[in-house]
Each structure stands twice: as structure tokens, then as C-alpha cells.
Design a protein around this motif. Sequence first.
Motif: not given
Length: 327
Positions: A114-115, A144-145, A157-158, A263-265
Motif C-alpha cells: 500500500r501507499t 512532497r512525495i 497518493a502514489v 501516480a496511483h499506479r
Amino acid sequence: MRAFSYERPADLPAALVAIGKPGAKFLAGGTNLLDLMKIEAETPQHLVDIARLPLGEIVEENGSLRIGAMATNSDLAAHARVRERYPLLSRALLNGASGQLRNQATTGGNLLQRTRCYYFYDPSAPCNKRAPGSGCSALHGYNRIHAILGASDACIAVHPSDMAVALAALDAEIEVRSASGARRIAIADFHRLPDATPQKDTNLEPGELITAVILPPPPGGRQIYRKVRDRASYDFALVSVAAVLDLDGERIRAARIALGGVAHRPWRALDAERQLVGATLSDDAFAAAGEAAVKGAQGRGHNDFKIQLAARSVARALADAAKQRMI
Ligand SMILES: Cc1cc2nc3c(=O)[nH]c(=O)nc-3n(C[C@H](O)[C@H](O)[C@H](O)COP(=O)(O)OP(=O)(O)OC[C@H]3O[C@@H](n4cnc5c(N)ncnc54)[C@H](O)[C@@H]3O)c2cc1C
Ligand code: SF4
């Protein structure tokens, strides 16, 4: 940590039955799940330990490579066929975590980690991914991330996996099995963008077990994995790039580019890839591909620097690939 029950099924059919119990979750290497259980970001009622199921094999099948879901990140990185035919996957894995963690972490668990958003790990902070509907602390907080592409107002989130970025560039498929049968999911369809439901990281259905990752025959050309992070010893990517460059002399026949940390994926830069086809090798062509890769990117304040970092990382990865000895 909340109380939970535990079982270690003897075989695959038993595991697929066990996962049907209320609140059940698979336990593989445990390097992410157990940390999340300690802070109650994950609260499974029942753990189904799959560590001893015979899912660790890495075998060639009709020119493809079948990687068992329990193959550890260390074993996969060191596998002779991976190093020889899919070196960017080996590089991505070795750029992830630490030696001890890679010995324990598995292929299936790596895909489903998970992120690393700070607020996801802080039980006192609103977080739509951990507590749907509570809000997103990162949107106007310290970000920042966080993501510059494909984000939503519900979550920025990424996805943290290095391995998944390599798999995106290699067009891998994920083989999954449940009590009702088996199916394969293209890596491009496996992880989701956050949209309004950031609590769902993937398109895996409840009760589905990842049994293997299938790599098609390797693409022709030079492969590279480039990761930019704050700390060299071990750290998650601020930006990473998996690239494959297929050359005909000085002309680019085909290119594949996937980005991590943005990105989230894993993010496939299809416009940049198309733009490179037929181009002559040059720093200008690589810089233009970098710009195309971040087209539409949006910073949220602290992470604005990532837009230029990602564009430059793509250009640099392509230039390094062009210089590389042919594999
Ligand atoms: C300090 C630290 C640094 C790290 N740095 C990096 C890094 O730089 N890059 C990087 O990519 N990763 C990094 N990681 C993450 C690490 O790679 C993951 O924790 C690991 O790959 C997860 O694998 P696991 O087998 O331990 O999964 P687990 O923790 O056992 O499981 C993770 C999730 O996957 C599910 N699951 C596991 N296997 C299956 C399966 N076969 N089918 C269905 N569901 C399954 C579990 O239910 C759980 O939800 C880091 C981790 C730590 C702790
Ligand atoms: S970015 Fe996503 S994971 Fe982070 S606080 Fe917002 S909703 Fe939660």
C-alpha cells in the motif's frame, strides 16, 4: 493491534476456501501487512498464511516467464533468466527496499503493497484511503512525495512499488485464482487510479489470490531502470523510469516508458512512446519525450518539483539506454 485468528492452509484449494471467512486476508512475507496491522490501518479478522504454498517457482513457458507469486524479490532479482532477458526488472527489484526485506518480500505482496503517504500511516489524520469519506490530509497538507498525474481530489497518493513499474514496461499479466476459477489481468488494468474510491488500490476481486506474474517474451532493445530517491541506502522513489529502447542504427524503432512515484499506479507514457517512434537518437528527442511524459501533470505545492524531475528522468533514462551495450 486488533485480535485476529490465523491459519496456514495445506494447499491452494484450502487457501481459496479459507479466504472466504469474514474479514480474511492473505499473509505472504508480511513486510507491509503486519506494519499496517500494528497501526490499525489494516484490521483483518483472519489471516490466511500462504507462505508455504508451492507458488515460488520461476519457470519458462513457451518463451514467456512464469513467476510464482511467492517468489521472493531477492530470488526474482537474482534469477539467471531475469538478469539475462529482463534486466530492467532485476534492476528495479534491487533498487527496492533493503537486502533483508527483499529476502522476505514476495512478488504478489509487492504488487499489493500500500501507499507510503504519511497520512495513511497516521491514524489521527483524515485519509480517504484508510477511512473512506474522512477527507484527504495530503491535498492541502505536506505533499512532497505525492502524485502529479492521474490524481483526484479524493486522493493524491502514489503507488510505491519499483517492481510494478518494471512490469508495466514489460507488459506483464497477473494470474489470479479464486474459488470460482482463474483469470489473467493485464498489468495496465491491475492497479487503479484513485477517482472517488481511493480505498480500492486494484481491480482484484474479494477472494482472489495472485498465483503468478507472466512476462511475455522480452521486447527487443535496451532496457533501463532509473530511480531518483532522497536516500541512496534504501528509500521509495520520488520518480522512477523503466524504459526500453529498440534501435535500428540511429533510428528509434520502438520505445516503452513507464514511470513510478508519479501516480496511483505505474504510469505508462504512451504519448512519449509514440512520439519517439521513427525519431533519430538525440538529446532533443529525449527531452521532448520527457515533456510528453508529463503532459497534463499537476503539482500540489510541495511536489511541484516532481514535474520537471520526471521529465528530466525520462530524458536521462533514454539517453542512458541509447548508450548502453545491446543485450
Ligand atoms: C523499510 C521498507 C522499505 C521499502 N522500500 C521499498 C522500495 O524502495 N521499493 C519497493 O517497491 N518496495 C519497498 N518496500 C515494500 C516491500 O517491497 C513490500 O513491503 C513487500 O514487497 C510486500 O511483500 P510481502 O510478501 O511482504 O507482502 P505482505 O505484507 O505479506 O502483503 C501485502 C499485501 O498483499 C496481499 N497479498 C500478498 N500476497 C498475495 C497474493 N499472492 N494474492 C493476494 N493477495 C496477496 C496481503 O493480503 C497484503 O494485503 C519497503 C518496505 C519497507 C518495510
Ligand atoms: S493522499 Fe490518499 S492516502 Fe494520502 S491522505 Fe490523501 S487519501 Fe489518504
